[in-house]
Write a protein that holds these residues in place. Structure first.
Motif, PDB file in Angstrom:
ATOM      1  N   ASP A 316       0.819  -1.217   0.000  1.00 23.09           N
ATOM      2  CA  ASP A 316       0.000   0.000   0.000  1.00 23.09           C
ATOM      3  C   ASP A 316       0.849   1.261   0.000  1.00 23.09           C
ATOM      4  OD1 ASP A 316      -2.261  -1.573   0.033  1.00 23.09           O
ATOM      5  OD2 ASP A 316      -2.387  -1.590   2.228  1.00 23.09           O
ATOM      6  N   VAL A 317       1.948   1.267   0.793  1.00 24.95           N
ATOM      7  CA  VAL A 317       2.752   2.486   0.937  1.00 24.95           C
ATOM      8  C   VAL A 317       4.215   2.152   0.675  1.00 24.95           C
ATOM      9  CG1 VAL A 317       3.357   4.415   2.438  1.00 24.95           C
ATOM     10  CG2 VAL A 317       1.134   3.324   2.682  1.00 24.95           C
ATOM     11  N   TRP A 318       4.683   2.378  -0.530  1.00 23.35           N
ATOM     12  CA  TRP A 318       6.096   2.265  -0.899  1.00 23.35           C
ATOM     13  C   TRP A 318       6.692   0.881  -0.677  1.00 23.35           C
ATOM     14  CZ3 TRP A 318       6.145   6.829   2.773  1.00 23.35           C
ATOM     15  CH2 TRP A 318       5.696   7.985   2.130  1.00 23.35           C
ATOM     16  N   GLY A 319       5.894  -0.089  -0.332  1.00 26.60           N
ATOM     17  CA  GLY A 319       6.423  -1.417  -0.051  1.00 26.60           C
ATOM     18  C   GLY A 319       6.547  -2.253  -1.310  1.00 26.60           C
ATOM     19  N   ILE A 320       7.680  -2.929  -1.458  1.00 28.71           N
ATOM     20  CA  ILE A 320       7.942  -3.759  -2.634  1.00 28.71           C
ATOM     21  C   ILE A 320       8.427  -5.125  -2.152  1.00 28.71           C
ATOM     22  CG2 ILE A 320       9.282  -3.992  -4.762  1.00 28.71           C
ATOM     23  CD1 ILE A 320       9.694  -0.899  -4.560  1.00 28.71           C
ATOM     24  N   SER A 321       7.856  -6.186  -2.700  1.00 33.25           N
ATOM     25  CA  SER A 321       8.269  -7.546  -2.361  1.00 33.25           C
ATOM     26  C   SER A 321       8.735  -8.261  -3.610  1.00 33.25           C
ATOM     27  CB  SER A 321       7.111  -8.325  -1.720  1.00 33.25           C
ATOM     28  OG  SER A 321       6.665  -7.697  -0.540  1.00 33.25           O
ATOM     29  N   PHE A 322       9.734  -9.120  -3.438  1.00 29.90           N
ATOM     30  CA  PHE A 322      10.316  -9.865  -4.540  1.00 29.90           C
ATOM     31  C   PHE A 322      10.443 -11.317  -4.118  1.00 29.90           C
ATOM     32  CE2 PHE A 322      14.198 -11.629  -6.491  1.00 29.90           C
ATOM     33  CZ  PHE A 322      13.894 -11.493  -7.833  1.00 29.90           C
ATOM     34  N   TYR A 323       9.863 -12.230  -4.885  1.00 26.98           N
ATOM     35  CA  TYR A 323       9.886 -13.657  -4.588  1.00 26.98           C
ATOM     36  C   TYR A 323      10.495 -14.408  -5.771  1.00 26.98           C
ATOM     37  CZ  TYR A 323       6.289 -12.303  -1.188  1.00 26.98           C
ATOM     38  OH  TYR A 323       5.575 -11.688  -0.179  1.00 26.98           O
ATOM     39  N   ALA A 324      11.565 -15.158  -5.521  1.00 29.01           N
ATOM     40  CA  ALA A 324      12.196 -15.989  -6.541  1.00 29.01           C
ATOM     41  C   ALA A 324      11.734 -17.423  -6.356  1.00 29.01           C
ATOM     42  CB  ALA A 324      13.713 -15.893  -6.451  1.00 29.01           C
ATOM     43  N   TRP A 325      10.993 -17.932  -7.321  1.00 26.17           N
ATOM     44  CA  TRP A 325      10.392 -19.260  -7.212  1.00 26.17           C
ATOM     45  C   TRP A 325      11.435 -20.351  -7.426  1.00 26.17           C
ATOM     46  CZ3 TRP A 325       5.168 -19.609  -6.020  1.00 26.17           C
ATOM     47  CH2 TRP A 325       4.451 -18.400  -6.091  1.00 26.17           C
TER      48      TRP A 325
END
Length: 326
Positions: A316-325
């Motif tokens: 929602d606020v500037w948050g970024i997630s990265f998932y490597a499968w």
């Protein structure tokens, strides 16, 4: 003048009711009297610790053992006997020990408590100071530590030594201070096959976690709370990952930026494919971290040159997630 009661002369069946009327904290205190007292305590009382939290400060160790949700006890061992407060209070379930009244060094005392309570793992280890005695040897005997927190009060040398010993057996490390003298030393730590590293960078006004730091980090999960990387640097990291220039061990990255995140700018050049927002997927970690899996919805899929897939999601606020499968 009272005559000492020959407790050790009682047969085992007679000892059992004696110990049943003792509080857990009293049994543990009794076990510290001698090796024989420890053995008797372990035989008669079968403790099963549910959770153990250990705090290291500059003048004392504090260990809190929980047996059930409602029953726990706390023990303190003071190094500096001149500054010991009066804590013998049955209502607060806390007891104070020193080398003088226990005959044990700090490491011996800690090992005895962990042994008697049948502690196989430490739920949380807080380093809030740098003791004047050697306790790192005891850390080396611990096989499982769920979380370790390095606080600002902990001296750099002690923090680095503790991390060197404990990192291989802990699931999660949170750094509320950066104890390393140089960027090179810090990056050596980042390469050390960590499981879950949490760096709340908003607590370091003069510290910047750089793109170069991110490139060498091989923690399975990295959480940069309020990180200072800008959108251009984050975009470059994703491009580097696609070109197989990042450490392949990293599975999950959490970060944020002080800039307004334009998804188009952050995804520029990534050939990202949107995943329906109303569809969910389970992401499974290769190791048990703070959790074994996470449920993610939506996001954008990108592919590495070897066809390994990753997903980028936005909070929602500037948050970024990265998932490597896997």
């Amino acid at each position: 003048m009272t005559t000492p009661f020959p407790l050790f002369h009682l047969p085992r069946l007679a000892l059992i009711p004696v110990f049943q009327f003792m509080e857990s904290i009293d049994v543990i205190a009794f076990s510290l009297l001698s090796k024989k007292a420890r053995n008797v305590s372990k035989i008669v009382c079968k403790f099963s610790s549910r959770n153990v939290q250990l705090t290291v400060k500059s003048d004392h160790l504090y260990i809190c053992v929980a047996f059930e949700m409602w029953r726990q006890m706390g023990l303190k061992y003071y190094f500096n006997t001149e500054n010991i407060p009066i804590l013998v209070n049955a209502m607060s379930q806390k007891r104070t020990f020193t080398h003088k009244n226990s005959g044990l060094t700090a490491s011996q005392w800690l090992e005895r408590v962990l042994d008697v309570t049948n502690c196989e793992s430490i739920g949380q280890l807080d380093l809030k100071g740098s003791p004047q005695v050697e306790v790192c040897d005891t850390f080396g005997k611990l096989q499982n530590i769920r979380k370790i927190y390095i606080f600002n009060e902990c001296f750099d040398n002690f923090a680095k030594k503790a991390l060197e010993i404990i990192s291989p057996v802990t699931r999660e490390i949170s750094l509320f201070k950066i104890p390393f003298d140089s960027r090179e030393e810090f990056q050596t730590f980042l390469r050390s096959n960590l499981n879950y590293l949490n760096i709340p960078t908003n607590t370091f006004p003069n510290f910047k976690f750089t793109l170069d730091d991110l490139m060498v980090t091989n923690a399975l999960k990295l959480d940069l709370n309020n990180g200072k990387l800008n959108v251009k640097e984050i975009n470059q990291f994703f491009k580097n990952w696609m070109e197989n220039k990042c450490d392949p061990r990293q599975e999950h990255l959490e970060l944020s930026t002080s800039e307004d995140v334009d998804e188009n700018n952050l995804l520029e050049g990534l050939k990202a494919v949107p995943f329906p927002r109303d569809r969910e997927r389970w992401f499974n970690y290769s190791k048990q971290l703070d959790c074994s899996s996470e449920l993610i919805s939506g996001g954008y899929d990108i592919w590495r040159t070897d066809r390994k897939k990753a997903t980028i999601t936005f909070g929602d606020v500037w948050g970024i997630s990265f998932y490597a499968w896997s």
